[in-house]
Design an enzyme around this catalytic site. Structure first.
Site, mmCIF file in Angstrom:
data_model
loop_
_atom_site.group_PDB
_atom_site.id
_atom_site.type_symbol
_atom_site.label_atom_id
_atom_site.label_comp_id
_atom_site.label_asym_id
_atom_site.label_seq_id
_atom_site.Cartn_x
_atom_site.Cartn_y
_atom_site.Cartn_z
ATOM 1 C CB SER A 466 -36.928 16.185 -73.969
ATOM 2 O OG SER A 466 -37.331 17.513 -74.183
ATOM 3 C CG ASP A 477 -21.600 18.722 -78.777
ATOM 4 O OD1 ASP A 477 -21.247 17.702 -79.389
ATOM 5 O OD2 ASP A 477 -22.729 19.228 -78.904
ATOM 6 C CE LYS A 491 -41.419 15.651 -77.597
ATOM 7 N NZ LYS A 491 -41.013 17.052 -77.659
#
Length: 684
Positions: A466, A477, A491
């Site tokens: 999460s 990124d 998740k």
């Protein structure tokens, strides 16, 4: 009393029991409240769920099969003709749910109930007759029958249950119990299962059907009955009490999914993910066998007052034979909040040019004092604030790089993951959230400046979930640092809890996406450099759950790159490989992962021949022991005689096995810092 009188009395008692059971079964009927809430659940799924849910005949077939799995997942009670008698429901369950006409669903349950009650009675009759098994034949018992065809006759089921009973007795026999203990344990198990079956009421049946309905959509959507809702609220308010372990049903067993950081089980160090609990005992008294027991009942046995001790009979995750259990003790307590707080240390890496100092900040969870924050207090406690203090301290100590350890961090406050990213970037988006209507909300760091702009790494594992995945994905990124370890949990969905006229529904309402547009759902975050996986991804993780929503993408957002770690990846991986091949603990982790996978693939059935069973168990444990002793010999440690001693011995080592990942991650970050510095110097 004459034999004839005894016989007549026994027959009379049997008839009375049958009449009582029939009357009790007849009372298992849907209530008006359940009929109403069934329609409400249907509407919630159609118009409130993230996915495009169509309650049609195709969906109905999925629910029908799932309802059969919920009732009899191992194909051990119902016959083929029972299933065929209710095959007409296959395309009607959508209408049944929408109309609230639940009687056919209850009727199918009652057929299962009759079969199950008859089977447990059959087992107890076999125990009454006395166990007299022949443990020297070549028969085997299939361990997982979820994909097996339904039995065509009672005789087929009799043969299956004869094998099951024999296997249960043989398992206890090999573990050292005598015939009286074996009979007493099995009687307790089957009488308990029969008692719990007979205590089933209409609310329980409705819950079973709702589990099939909601579970057909995704694993996190769930109906909570009024009682379950109350229990859920208690768990939320008192979530820091108990032993601090998340449990899940795995066939007949209760499996440990994860441990609460700083919780009693975590501090005790006696449980690991994928361990199976086969018995629960209190401080005094006998151990209760919980094989085949409902999860909520096992949880009730484990719960207790703070300061008391619970004893657990545990089969380690790596064990391939259920006889290899061990007893552990855990003192029930509250979670130590300081254990959940971010903390730091400095790891020294020796290099030819001198010592490199890597700061590591461990973040067990993403937390915030919501009450203090909402009250406007300036000095409220949060992950971001605590990490910021640790970063400042490490900068003062002149570290060469900082590593954030998010292993076993199951998430928490999304706002904290968002603000924590802001410590390492100068403004920008952090995560995208798409709702059921396809609308995308963009969250990000709005404050200018960075607290730390030096070499950075994030260490993750299969239990990082999460909010942890959002943080690791953003760092990757942005090119802000390295992500090391294992693929994360996966998740990437958001749930909300809504009240119904009878109970509540937990509904998946949104999905997380990285700024690159990739979902964190199902696949998780893939590290730049992979470490051996200590947790079996086929047992733990989103991809191991039925009907998990798929991975997909949305459009990426505009963001800048803060670095280009991919340019150094070939060199970093090459250096890592050279070190890993010479480190006994790292070699051991890789080989253990391979061996566990091999044993799991091979161990699909068990022998009902005592000698063969023991030979197979010894062979499997010999492979595990040989692997463990290779590691210990390379490290100069005392060799073990028994593989079952490995876990307790490991806890006493100066550098536990899991610590090797931390050291290697620090080595990789030191390499990255060196290569980055060389690149920077060459550009001047």
């Amino acid at each position: 009393m004459s034999l004839l009188a005894v016989f007549r009395r026994s027959v009379l008692l049997l008839v009375l029991l049958m009449l009582t059971s029939t009357l009790a079964l007849a009372q298992i009927q849907p209530s008006e409240a359940q009929r109403q809430v069934a329609a409400e659940v249907a509407e919630s799924l159609r118009y409130g769920h993230y996915a495009d849910v169509s309650l049609d005949d195709t969906w109905s077939k999925i629910v029908f099969e799932r309802y059969l799995d919920v009732l009899d997942g191992q194909r051990a009670f119902l016959l083929d003709r029972d299933v065929e008698a209710y095959r007409h429901l296959e395309t009607r369950l959508d209408d049944i749910l929408l109309d609230g006409d639940l009687e056919p669903v209850y009727e199918l349950y009652r057929r299962y109930h009759e079969r199950a009650e008859a089977r447990y009675t059959w087992l107890l009759e076999r125990l009454d007759a006395g166990l007299d098994f022949d443990y020297d034949n070549q028969k085997r018992l299939e361990l997982d029958r979820k994909d097996s065809p339904w039995a065509s006759s009672e005789r087929d089921l009799d043969e299956l249950w004869h094998k099951r009973l024999k296997n249960a007795a043989l398992t206890l026999d090999i573990s050292g119990q005598d015939s009286e203990q074996i009979e007493a344990n099995l009687r307790q198990r089957y009488e308990g299962q029969l008692t719990r079956l007979r205590q089933t009421n209409g609310e329980d049946v409705f819950g079973l059907f709702m589990a099939a309905v909601t579970g057909s959509i995704d694993p996190h959507t769930e109906y909570l009955s009024p009682r379950q809702g109350e229990s859920f609220d208690i768990q939320m308010r008192l979530s820091l009490e108990g032993i601090g372990a998340m449990l899940r049903t795995d066939g007949e067993y209760v499996k440990v999914v994860s441990l609460v950081p700083g919780g009693p089980a975590d501090r005790a160090g006696v449980l690991e993910p994928a361990d199976r609990i086969v018995g629960v005992g209190q401080e005094e008294g006998d151990m209760v066998n919980v094989v085949g027991m409902r999860l909520d009942e096992v949880v009730e046995l484990i719960r207790g007052p703070k300061g008391s001790t619970v004893r657990l009979d545990v089969v380690p995750a790596e064990a391939v034979d259920m006889t290899r259990s061990r007893e552990v003790e855990i003192t029930r307590d509250t979670v130590d909040l300081e254990e959940q707080a971010a903390r730091s240390e400095v790891i020294e890496i020796e290099r030819s040019e001198g010592t490199k100092r890597i700061g590591m900040i461990t973040i067990p969870t993403f937390y915030v004092d919501f009450d203090a924050w909402q009250a406007g207090e300036e000095e409220f406690r949060s992950t971001t604030r605590d990490v910021a203090r640790q970063v400042e301290q490490l900068k003062e100590e002149g570290v060469d790089g900082i590593m954030l350890d998010l292993r076993n961090n199951g998430g928490g406050a999304l706002q904290e993951a968002n603000s924590l990213i802001g410590l390492f970037i100068d403004r920008g988006p952090t995560v995208q959230v798409r709702d059921a209507r396809g609308r995308i909300s963009l969250y990000g760091d709005t404050e200018t400046g960075t607290l730390y702009d030096g070499p950075l790494a994030v260490l993750v594992n299969r239990l990082s979930a999460s909010a942890s995945e959002i943080f690791a994905g953003a760092i990757q990124d942005y090119g802000r640092g390295l992500v090391l370890g294992n693929a994360t949990f996966g998740k990437g969905t958001v749930q909300t809890l809504s009240d119904l006229s009878h109970g509540q529904i937990k509904l998946t309402r949104a999905k997380f996406y990285r700024i690159s547009g990739d979902s964190t759902q199902h696949r998780g975050v893939e590290p730049d450099i992979l470490f051996p996986n200590l947790v079996d991804p086929e047992r733990i993780g989103e991809s191991s759950l039925d009907n998990a929503l798929e991975w997909d993408t949305v459009q990426e957002v505009q963001y800048r790159h803060y670095g280009e770690p991919w340019e150094y990846m070939e060199t970093l991986r090459s250096r890592h490989r050279e070190r890993a091949d010479t480190r006994p603990n790292f070699v051991y982790l890789e080989r253990r992962a391979d061996l566990a996978r091999q044993l799991r693939e091979e161990h699909t059935s068990v022998s009902l021949d005592r000698e063969q069973r023991q030979r197979e168990a010894k062979q499997q444990e010999a492979e595990q022991l040989a692997l463990e002793n290779q590691r210990r010999e390379a490290l100069g440690l005392e060799l073990l005689d028994e593989w079952v001693d490995a876990r307790s011995e490991d806890a006493e080592e100066d550098e536990p096995i899991e610590r090797v990942q931390v050291i290697e991650a620090a080595e990789i970050l030191a390499d990255y810092a060196e290569l980055s510095q060389q690149r920077l110097a060459s550009r001047r």
